[in-house]
Design a protein around this motif. Structure first.
Motif, PDB file in Angstrom:
ATOM      1  N   ALA A 152       0.835  -1.206   0.000  1.00 41.15           N
ATOM      2  CA  ALA A 152       0.000   0.000   0.000  1.00 41.15           C
ATOM      3  C   ALA A 152       0.870   1.256   0.000  1.00 41.15           C
ATOM      4  O   ALA A 152       0.575   2.229  -0.704  1.00 41.15           O
ATOM      5  CB  ALA A 152      -0.929  -0.003   1.203  1.00 41.15           C
ATOM      6  N   GLU A 161       2.311   2.073  -3.315  1.00 37.44           N
ATOM      7  CA  GLU A 161       1.310   2.659  -4.195  1.00 37.44           C
ATOM      8  C   GLU A 161       0.773   3.994  -3.676  1.00 37.44           C
ATOM      9  O   GLU A 161      -0.080   4.603  -4.314  1.00 37.44           O
ATOM     10  CB  GLU A 161       0.137   1.691  -4.373  1.00 37.44           C
ATOM     11  N   LYS A 179      -1.253   4.367  -1.168  1.00 35.09           N
ATOM     12  CA  LYS A 179      -2.681   4.145  -0.939  1.00 35.09           C
ATOM     13  C   LYS A 179      -2.924   3.506   0.424  1.00 35.09           C
ATOM     14  O   LYS A 179      -3.829   2.670   0.576  1.00 35.09           O
ATOM     15  CB  LYS A 179      -3.257   3.250  -2.034  1.00 35.09           C
ATOM     16  N   ALA A 183      -6.504   4.074   1.712  1.00 40.48           N
ATOM     17  CA  ALA A 183      -7.479   3.360   0.875  1.00 40.48           C
ATOM     18  C   ALA A 183      -7.483   1.867   1.211  1.00 40.48           C
ATOM     19  O   ALA A 183      -8.551   1.248   1.320  1.00 40.48           O
ATOM     20  CB  ALA A 183      -7.170   3.576  -0.601  1.00 40.48           C
ATOM     21  N   TYR A 184      -6.291   1.294   1.398  1.00 43.22           N
ATOM     22  CA  TYR A 184      -6.216  -0.124   1.758  1.00 43.22           C
ATOM     23  C   TYR A 184      -6.848  -0.372   3.129  1.00 43.22           C
ATOM     24  O   TYR A 184      -7.533  -1.372   3.321  1.00 43.22           O
ATOM     25  CB  TYR A 184      -4.765  -0.615   1.750  1.00 43.22           C
ATOM     26  N   GLU A 190      -9.020  -2.882  -4.231  1.00 39.93           N
ATOM     27  CA  GLU A 190      -7.742  -2.842  -4.945  1.00 39.93           C
ATOM     28  C   GLU A 190      -7.321  -4.258  -5.344  1.00 39.93           C
ATOM     29  O   GLU A 190      -7.535  -5.218  -4.594  1.00 39.93           O
ATOM     30  CB  GLU A 190      -6.653  -2.238  -4.045  1.00 39.93           C
TER      31      GLU A 190
END
Length: 180
Positions: free
Chosen positions: A17, A20, A22, A25-26, A70
Motif C-alpha cells: 500500500a 502505491e 494508498k 485506501a487499503y 484494490e
C-alpha cells in the motif's frame, strides 16, 4: 494486539500500500472486507473449510470483490485463503490499522459516557487529547448508562476513569474500611 503471523501479513500488505501511496485506501477497503465477513460469518467459514477446493474459494472471492477493492488487496485475500490464514483477517486488519496509525501519528481514543456525547464536547475532547498526546486523535464514543455520569477515557493501554460509578464505589470502600 495482533499475533505475530497477523502482524507479518499486515506489514507486507502495508508495504504494498505504501509503495502505491494508498495506505488509507487499503485500510478502508480492508475494514469493509472485515465488515462484510462480520455480516456474513458463513462466507468466512466457507473460505476456511478445507473440503472446498481452493479454486472454488478464489472464484467466490473474485465474484464478490473484483472491481470493488484494490487488485493487490484481492490478491492478498486469495493468498491468505490459500495459506489457511483467512481466519486471521480481523487481527490482520487490526495490525494494519495499528501500523497505519503509528506511521501517520494517529492515536485512537475511546470515550465512554452515560449519555451520548454532543458534537461540541466530542470536538473539545479530541482537541484536548490531541494536545496531550501530540498526535491526531480518532475518537470512538460509546454509551454505558451504568457509569451514571462522568467519563471513562481509554488511550492505548491506559484508562482514565472519572465516572460517577467509580467515585461512588471509592466512597463506599472508604466507608467500609472506616467502619470495619
Amino acid at each position: 494486539m495482533a499475533d505475530i503471523v497477523s502482524e507479518r501479513y499486515a506489514l507486507s500488505l502495508y508495504e504494498v500500500a505504501a509503495d502505491e501511496k494508498k495506505e488509507k485506501a487499503y485500510l478502508d477497503e480492508l475494514t469493509a472486507v472485515c465488515e462484510a465477513f462480520g455480516r456474513e460469518p458463513d462466507f468466512l467459514k466457507m473460505l476456511m473449510t478445507p473440503s472446498i477446493a481452493l479454486e472454488d474459494k478464489q472464484k467466490v472471492l473474485r465474484a464478490v470483490f473484483e472491481g470493488r477493492i484494490e487488485t493487490y488487496l484481492l490478491n492478498f485475500l486469495m493468498l491468505i485463503t490459500e495459506k489457511g490464514r483467512v481466519g486471521l483477517i480481523h487481527s490482520m486488519r487490526e495490525a494494519y490499522k495499528e501500523h497505519y496509525y503509528f506511521e501517520n501519528g494517529i492515536v485512537e481514543v475511546r470515550a465512554i459516557t452515560a449519555k451520548p456525547l454532543s458534537a461540541a464536547l466530542a470536538e473539545k475532547l479530541k482537541a484536548k487529547m490531541s494536545a496531550v498526546t501530540g498526535k491526531q486523535v480518532v475518537l470512538e464514543t460509546s454509551v454505558d448508562e451504568s457509569i451514571l455520569g462522568g467519563i471513562v477515557v481509554k488511550l492505548g493501554g491506559e484508562q482514565f476513569d472519572t465516572s460517577l460509578r467509580t467515585r461512588l464505589n471509592e466512597i463506599a470502600a472508604r466507608l467500609t474500611n472506616t467502619i470495619a
